[in-house]
Design an enzyme around this catalytic site. Structure first.
Site, PDB file in Angstrom:
ATOM      1  N   CYS A 115       0.975  -1.268  -0.031  1.00 25.10           N
ATOM      2  CA  CYS A 115      -0.194  -0.167   0.066  1.00 25.10           C
ATOM      3  C   CYS A 115       0.646   1.264  -0.211  1.00 25.10           C
ATOM      4  O   CYS A 115       0.367   2.346  -0.359  1.00 25.10           O
ATOM      5  CB  CYS A 115      -0.970   0.002   1.229  1.00 25.10           C
ATOM      6  SG  CYS A 115      -1.980  -1.328   1.028  1.00 25.10           S
ATOM      7  N   HIS A 256      -3.713   6.685   3.391  1.00 27.12           N
ATOM      8  CA  HIS A 256      -4.142   5.618   2.709  1.00 27.12           C
ATOM      9  C   HIS A 256      -5.409   5.233   3.295  1.00 27.12           C
ATOM     10  O   HIS A 256      -5.950   5.375   4.246  1.00 27.12           O
ATOM     11  CB  HIS A 256      -3.287   4.714   3.168  1.00 27.12           C
ATOM     12  CG  HIS A 256      -3.457   3.061   2.703  1.00 27.12           C
ATOM     13  ND1 HIS A 256      -3.806   2.907   1.285  1.00 27.12           N
ATOM     14  CD2 HIS A 256      -3.636   2.053   3.293  1.00 27.12           C
ATOM     15  CE1 HIS A 256      -4.170   1.718   1.259  1.00 27.12           C
ATOM     16  NE2 HIS A 256      -4.091   1.149   2.509  1.00 27.12           N
ATOM     17  N   ASN A 286     -10.231  -0.322   0.123  1.00 30.07           N
ATOM     18  CA  ASN A 286      -9.070  -0.378   0.072  1.00 30.07           C
ATOM     19  C   ASN A 286      -8.325  -0.673  -1.255  1.00 30.07           C
ATOM     20  O   ASN A 286      -8.308  -1.858  -1.581  1.00 30.07           O
ATOM     21  CB  ASN A 286      -8.305  -1.211   1.194  1.00 30.07           C
ATOM     22  CG  ASN A 286      -6.727  -1.148   1.389  1.00 30.07           C
ATOM     23  OD1 ASN A 286      -6.062  -0.645   0.393  1.00 30.07           O
ATOM     24  ND2 ASN A 286      -6.183  -1.506   2.441  1.00 30.07           N
TER      25      ASN A 286
HETATM   26  O1  UT7 Z   1      -4.037  -1.703   3.515  1.00 29.37           O
HETATM   27  C1  UT7 Z   1      -3.250  -2.226   4.352  1.00 29.37           C
HETATM   28  C2  UT7 Z   1      -3.676  -1.842   5.980  1.00 29.37           C
HETATM   29  N1  UT7 Z   1      -4.748  -2.739   6.109  1.00 29.37           N
HETATM   30  C3  UT7 Z   1      -5.482  -2.133   7.109  1.00 29.37           C
HETATM   31  O2  UT7 Z   1      -4.988  -1.166   7.691  1.00 29.37           O
HETATM   32  C4  UT7 Z   1      -6.646  -2.981   7.747  1.00 29.37           C
HETATM   33  C5  UT7 Z   1      -6.646  -2.855   9.124  1.00 29.37           C
HETATM   34  N2  UT7 Z   1      -7.500  -3.566  10.083  1.00 29.37           N
HETATM   35  C6  UT7 Z   1      -8.848  -3.292   9.866  1.00 29.37           C
HETATM   36  O3  UT7 Z   1      -9.272  -2.240   9.267  1.00 29.37           O
HETATM   37  C7  UT7 Z   1      -9.747  -3.958  10.944  1.00 29.37           C
HETATM   38  O4  UT7 Z   1      -9.110  -4.760  11.716  1.00 29.37           O
HETATM   39  C8  UT7 Z   1     -10.758  -4.661  10.231  1.00 29.37           C
HETATM   40  C9  UT7 Z   1     -11.897  -3.859   9.329  1.00 29.37           C
HETATM   41  C10 UT7 Z   1     -10.160  -5.585   9.163  1.00 29.37           C
HETATM   42  C11 UT7 Z   1     -11.835  -5.560  10.974  1.00 29.37           C
HETATM   43  O5  UT7 Z   1     -12.280  -4.896  12.023  1.00 29.37           O
HETATM   44  P1  UT7 Z   1     -12.211  -5.055  13.673  1.00 29.37           P
HETATM   45  O6  UT7 Z   1     -12.927  -4.136  14.228  1.00 29.37           O
HETATM   46  O7  UT7 Z   1     -10.442  -5.188  13.972  1.00 29.37           O
HETATM   47  O8  UT7 Z   1     -12.855  -6.322  13.767  1.00 29.37           O
HETATM   48  P2  UT7 Z   1     -12.260  -7.876  14.251  1.00 29.37           P
HETATM   49  O9  UT7 Z   1     -11.557  -8.395  13.262  1.00 29.37           O
HETATM   50  O10 UT7 Z   1     -11.609  -7.687  15.613  1.00 29.37           O
HETATM   51  O11 UT7 Z   1     -13.612  -8.741  14.201  1.00 29.37           O
HETATM   52  C12 UT7 Z   1     -14.660  -8.451  15.197  1.00 29.37           C
HETATM   53  C13 UT7 Z   1     -15.923  -9.387  15.130  1.00 29.37           C
HETATM   54  C14 UT7 Z   1     -15.343 -10.645  14.955  1.00 29.37           C
HETATM   55  O12 UT7 Z   1     -16.384 -11.520  15.616  1.00 29.37           O
HETATM   56  P3  UT7 Z   1     -16.242 -12.076  16.875  1.00 29.37           P
HETATM   57  O13 UT7 Z   1     -15.077 -13.028  16.879  1.00 29.37           O
HETATM   58  O14 UT7 Z   1     -16.046 -10.795  17.846  1.00 29.37           O
HETATM   59  O15 UT7 Z   1     -17.598 -13.026  17.278  1.00 29.37           O
HETATM   60  C15 UT7 Z   1     -15.363 -11.380  13.407  1.00 29.37           C
HETATM   61  O16 UT7 Z   1     -15.363 -12.457  13.264  1.00 29.37           O
HETATM   62  O17 UT7 Z   1     -16.299  -9.190  13.875  1.00 29.37           O
HETATM   63  C16 UT7 Z   1     -16.337 -10.351  12.993  1.00 29.37           C
HETATM   64  N3  UT7 Z   1     -16.302 -10.041  11.589  1.00 29.37           N
HETATM   65  C17 UT7 Z   1     -17.448  -9.861  10.844  1.00 29.37           C
HETATM   66  N4  UT7 Z   1     -18.586  -9.650  11.049  1.00 29.37           N
HETATM   67  C18 UT7 Z   1     -19.408  -9.581  10.089  1.00 29.37           C
HETATM   68  C19 UT7 Z   1     -15.170  -9.794  10.701  1.00 29.37           C
HETATM   69  N5  UT7 Z   1     -15.519  -9.692   9.493  1.00 29.37           N
HETATM   70  C20 UT7 Z   1     -16.946  -9.425   9.506  1.00 29.37           C
HETATM   71  C21 UT7 Z   1     -17.896  -8.971   8.616  1.00 29.37           C
HETATM   72  N6  UT7 Z   1     -19.109  -9.001   8.712  1.00 29.37           N
HETATM   73  N7  UT7 Z   1     -17.386  -8.869   7.242  1.00 29.37           N
END
Ligand code: UT7
Length: 329
Positions: A115, A256, A286
């Site tokens: 990125c 970004h 992204n």
């Molecule tokens: O370009 C390179 C840089 N990339 C980035 O900067 C991305 C950085 N990361 C992020 O933007 C975030 O971490 C994400 C958007 C990827 C995820 O958000 P989060 O708030 O960190 O969620 P998480 O991964 O901690 O997941 C929270 C919950 C989980 O469920 P449980 O374990 O709490 O029951 C996931 O299974 O959300 C669930 N989950 C979803 N639910 C509905 C994960 N993806 C989804 C989804 N829809 N698409």
């Protein structure tokens, strides 16, 4: 005598017409519009079909930039491509873009910064121009993230989109204009938090074929999130300090576009109010290294960038890689 700096003579973009909305994704995986919007700020993303390859996407954005600059492809001395999604591993995507574009005088090569790749490309162009080796560079970032996305994995498939951005880079003729400071960092010890298998050519051929079928992006979202905020804030401080410029002088922040929460945290740290932050993550998701050049182009089209505007670009990506650049337009 100070080393020559660079300015951007023009910008160009290419976006696929096909839109994939959160509602569409609700039909594909167990997710919801509410979750995607709240956790990422993304409403929709663009998807390039099989009919257009990554080099072709880059060629379209490059043509767009050359047109604005009033230059012909043969005016380009260096064609530098950043992409995480090459059509093929050999030759460099830049060589395929060169052939399509007809940039017959250019040296063409890729830089791999995920990125952060487009800011890396600008910095390489800066170095070549400052050293007097070239006069005109074309930095192109075509990204077809849909091709390396596992459409069965809700944790990643809601995040990414396809786009291409480009800029023509030339020496700055005016003192105090153009790139005022740039900063680049990497930390390869954290590579396993965001990568795409197969990891290397060490994989035996028959196994490689199996692995390739699972060659999708993998990410430890939460860890990447924290590192992104931390690193982008560090990069903001570094370029401002290098240029001796205070936070309140920044006219436009172009971060970004990975997640609205990362953008807001970086903007807060940089002391730039949200009305002076370019945001298109809602429309494109992204798009890896295309995100900053596409944003820059759109911000110009929206009239937010005028002669003398101070622009702060900052990125974070797989590697980890992170970078910032301060530009007086
Ligand atoms: O370009 C390179 C840089 N990339 C980035 O900067 C991305 C950085 N990361 C992020 O933007 C975030 O971490 C994400 C958007 C990827 C995820 O958000 P989060 O708030 O960190 O969620 P998480 O991964 O901690 O997941 C929270 C919950 C989980 O469920 P449980 O374990 O709490 O029951 C996931 O299974 O959300 C669930 N989950 C979803 N639910 C509905 C994960 N993806 C989804 C989804 N829809 N698409």
């Amino acid at each position: 005598m100070a080393a020559r700096t660079i300015r951007l003579a023009s910008t160009g973009i290419w976006l696929p017409a096909k839109v994939l909305t959160n509602a569409d994704l609700e039909q594909m995986v167990d997710t919801s519009n509410e979750w995607i919007l709240e956790r990422t700020g993304i409403r929709e993303r663009r998807i390039a079909g099989d009919e257009v390859g990554v080099a072709q996407m880059g060629c379209y954005a490059a043509q767009n930039a050359l047109e604005e600059a009033g230059l012909a492809p043969s005016d380009v001395d260096a064609l530098i491509v950043s992409t995480a999604t090459p059509d093929r591993l050999l030759p460099a995507t830049a060589c395929d873009v060169q052939a399509m574009l007809g940039a017959d005088r250019a040296v063409a090569f890729d830089v791999g910064g995920a990125c952060s790749g487009w800011l890396y490309a600008l910095s390489v162009a800066h170095g070549l121009i400052a050293a007097g080796q070239i006069e005109t560079a074309l930095c192109v970032a075509p990204e077809k993230m849909s091709a390396i996305t596992d459409w069965r994995d809700r944790a990643t498939c809601v995040l990414f989109g396809d786009a291409a951005g480009a800029a023509v880079v030339v020496p700055s003729e005016e003192e105090g204009r153009g790139v005022l400071a740039s900063y680049m960092r990497s930390d390869g010890t954290l590579a396993e938090l965001l990568y795409r298998p197969p990891a290397s050519t060490e994989v035996p051929v028959d196994v490689a074929e199996i692995v390739m079928r699972d060659g999708y992006i993998r990410m430890a979202g939460r860890e990447v999130f924290k590192a992104a905020v931390r690193s982008m804030c560090e990069a903001v401080d570094a370029v401002l300090e290098q240029a001796g410029i205070s936070k309140d002088e920044v006219d436009l922040l172009i971060p970004h576009q990975a997640n609205i929460r990362i953008i807001e945290a970086t903007a807060k740290y940089a002391g730039v109010p949200l009305e002076r932050v370019w945001v298109n993550v809602d429309r494109y998701g992204n798009t890896s290294s295309a995100s900053v050049p596409v944003s820059l182009h759109e911000a110009r089209e929206a009239g937010l960038i005028r002669d003398g505007s101070l622009i702060l670009m900052v990125t974070f990506g797989a590697g980890f890689t992170w970078a910032a650049m301060l530009l007086r337009w």
